[in-house]
Design a protein around this motif. Structure first.
Motif, PDB file in Angstrom:
ATOM      1  N   ALA A  19      66.140  27.793 -13.681  1.00 32.00           N
ATOM      2  CA  ALA A  19      66.416  27.284 -15.020  1.00 32.00           C
ATOM      3  C   ALA A  19      67.037  25.890 -14.950  1.00 32.00           C
ATOM      4  CB  ALA A  19      67.347  28.237 -15.764  1.00 32.00           C
ATOM      5  N   ASP A  20      67.778  25.616 -13.885  1.00 33.76           N
ATOM      6  CA  ASP A  20      68.469  24.343 -13.723  1.00 33.76           C
ATOM      7  C   ASP A  20      68.770  24.148 -12.237  1.00 33.76           C
ATOM      8  OD1 ASP A  20      70.050  22.075 -13.858  1.00 33.76           O
ATOM      9  OD2 ASP A  20      71.500  22.915 -15.266  1.00 33.76           O
ATOM     10  N   ARG A  21      68.207  23.113 -11.636  1.00 31.10           N
ATOM     11  CA  ARG A  21      68.374  22.894 -10.193  1.00 31.10           C
ATOM     12  C   ARG A  21      69.773  22.432  -9.811  1.00 31.10           C
ATOM     13  NH1 ARG A  21      64.228  18.716  -8.520  1.00 31.10           N
ATOM     14  NH2 ARG A  21      64.909  17.832 -10.475  1.00 31.10           N
ATOM     15  N   MET A  22      70.535  21.971 -10.752  1.00 27.52           N
ATOM     16  CA  MET A  22      71.884  21.469 -10.455  1.00 27.52           C
ATOM     17  C   MET A  22      72.797  22.613 -10.018  1.00 27.52           C
ATOM     18  SD  MET A  22      71.672  18.255 -10.898  1.00 27.52           S
ATOM     19  CE  MET A  22      73.363  17.756 -10.890  1.00 27.52           C
ATOM     20  N   GLY A  23      73.526  22.397  -8.963  1.00 25.57           N
ATOM     21  CA  GLY A  23      74.508  23.367  -8.521  1.00 25.57           C
ATOM     22  C   GLY A  23      74.048  24.292  -7.415  1.00 25.57           C
ATOM     23  N   GLY A  24      72.771  24.292  -7.092  1.00 28.49           N
ATOM     24  CA  GLY A  24      72.264  25.168  -6.042  1.00 28.49           C
ATOM     25  C   GLY A  24      72.855  24.842  -4.680  1.00 28.49           C
ATOM     26  N   GLY A  25      72.920  23.574  -4.351  1.00 34.49           N
ATOM     27  CA  GLY A  25      73.492  23.156  -3.068  1.00 34.49           C
ATOM     28  C   GLY A  25      74.979  23.441  -2.987  1.00 34.49           C
ATOM     29  N   ASP A  26      75.666  23.222  -4.102  1.00 32.91           N
ATOM     30  CA  ASP A  26      77.105  23.519  -4.141  1.00 32.91           C
ATOM     31  C   ASP A  26      77.359  25.001  -3.930  1.00 32.91           C
ATOM     32  OD1 ASP A  26      77.598  20.848  -4.668  1.00 32.91           O
ATOM     33  OD2 ASP A  26      77.795  21.135  -6.831  1.00 32.91           O
ATOM     34  N   ALA A  27      76.558  25.835  -4.588  1.00 36.36           N
ATOM     35  CA  ALA A  27      76.717  27.290  -4.453  1.00 36.36           C
ATOM     36  C   ALA A  27      76.423  27.730  -3.020  1.00 36.36           C
ATOM     37  CB  ALA A  27      75.806  28.024  -5.435  1.00 36.36           C
ATOM     38  N   PHE A  28      75.372  27.148  -2.434  1.00 35.88           N
ATOM     39  CA  PHE A  28      75.034  27.475  -1.048  1.00 35.88           C
ATOM     40  C   PHE A  28      76.211  27.149  -0.124  1.00 35.88           C
ATOM     41  CE2 PHE A  28      73.618  26.400   3.167  1.00 35.88           C
ATOM     42  CZ  PHE A  28      72.753  27.435   3.484  1.00 35.88           C
ATOM     43  N   LEU A  29      76.701  25.925  -0.230  1.00 33.51           N
ATOM     44  CA  LEU A  29      77.774  25.480   0.663  1.00 33.51           C
ATOM     45  C   LEU A  29      79.071  26.248   0.430  1.00 33.51           C
ATOM     46  CD1 LEU A  29      78.489  23.486   2.898  1.00 33.51           C
ATOM     47  CD2 LEU A  29      79.168  21.868   1.126  1.00 33.51           C
ATOM     48  N   GLY A  49      74.357  32.270   1.556  1.00 37.41           N
ATOM     49  CA  GLY A  49      74.353  31.011   0.813  1.00 37.41           C
ATOM     50  C   GLY A  49      73.110  30.850  -0.032  1.00 37.41           C
ATOM     51  N   SER A  50      71.967  31.265   0.486  1.00 38.13           N
ATOM     52  CA  SER A  50      70.716  31.172  -0.268  1.00 38.13           C
ATOM     53  C   SER A  50      70.702  32.111  -1.465  1.00 38.13           C
ATOM     54  CB  SER A  50      69.519  31.468   0.642  1.00 38.13           C
ATOM     55  OG  SER A  50      69.355  30.447   1.585  1.00 38.13           O
ATOM     56  N   VAL A  51      71.285  33.287  -1.307  1.00 32.06           N
ATOM     57  CA  VAL A  51      71.385  34.213  -2.441  1.00 32.06           C
ATOM     58  C   VAL A  51      72.262  33.595  -3.531  1.00 32.06           C
ATOM     59  CG1 VAL A  51      72.217  36.466  -3.214  1.00 32.06           C
ATOM     60  CG2 VAL A  51      70.933  36.288  -1.090  1.00 32.06           C
ATOM     61  N   ALA A  52      73.394  33.012  -3.130  1.00 30.31           N
ATOM     62  CA  ALA A  52      74.280  32.370  -4.101  1.00 30.31           C
ATOM     63  C   ALA A  52      73.574  31.206  -4.796  1.00 30.31           C
ATOM     64  CB  ALA A  52      75.549  31.878  -3.408  1.00 30.31           C
TER      65      ALA A  52
END
Length: 80
Positions: A19-29, A49-52
């Protein structure tokens, strides 16, 4: 790169919808880094991290946080 500076790790995206690509990397890390610091294997840290990240990109903006029950349910479904 792994600690030997020779092994490159790739972590697949585990999002069922985006729905929104923003924040995926932050959640992973935010999940993978403490897992690695705590001594978990790279494979486990990247999986969690990928699940998050998958949960994070499934919502628009910061509409809601990642809920523990949904996180656990996703892990169970992926491991079956």
């Amino acid at each position: 790169l792994d600690q030997d500076n020779e092994t490159l790790w790739k972590a697949p995206s585990l999002a069922s919808r985006v729905a929104d690509r923003m924040g995926g990397g932050d959640a992973f890390l935010s999940l993978a880094a403490p897992c690695l610091a705590g001594g978990l294997p790279m494979e486990v840290a990247c999986f969690l991290g990928s699940v998050a990240a998958g949960h994070a990109v499934g919502t628009v903006g910061h509409e809601r946080s990642i809920e523990q029950a949904g996180f656990h349910k996703t892990i169970e479904a992926l491991l079956k």
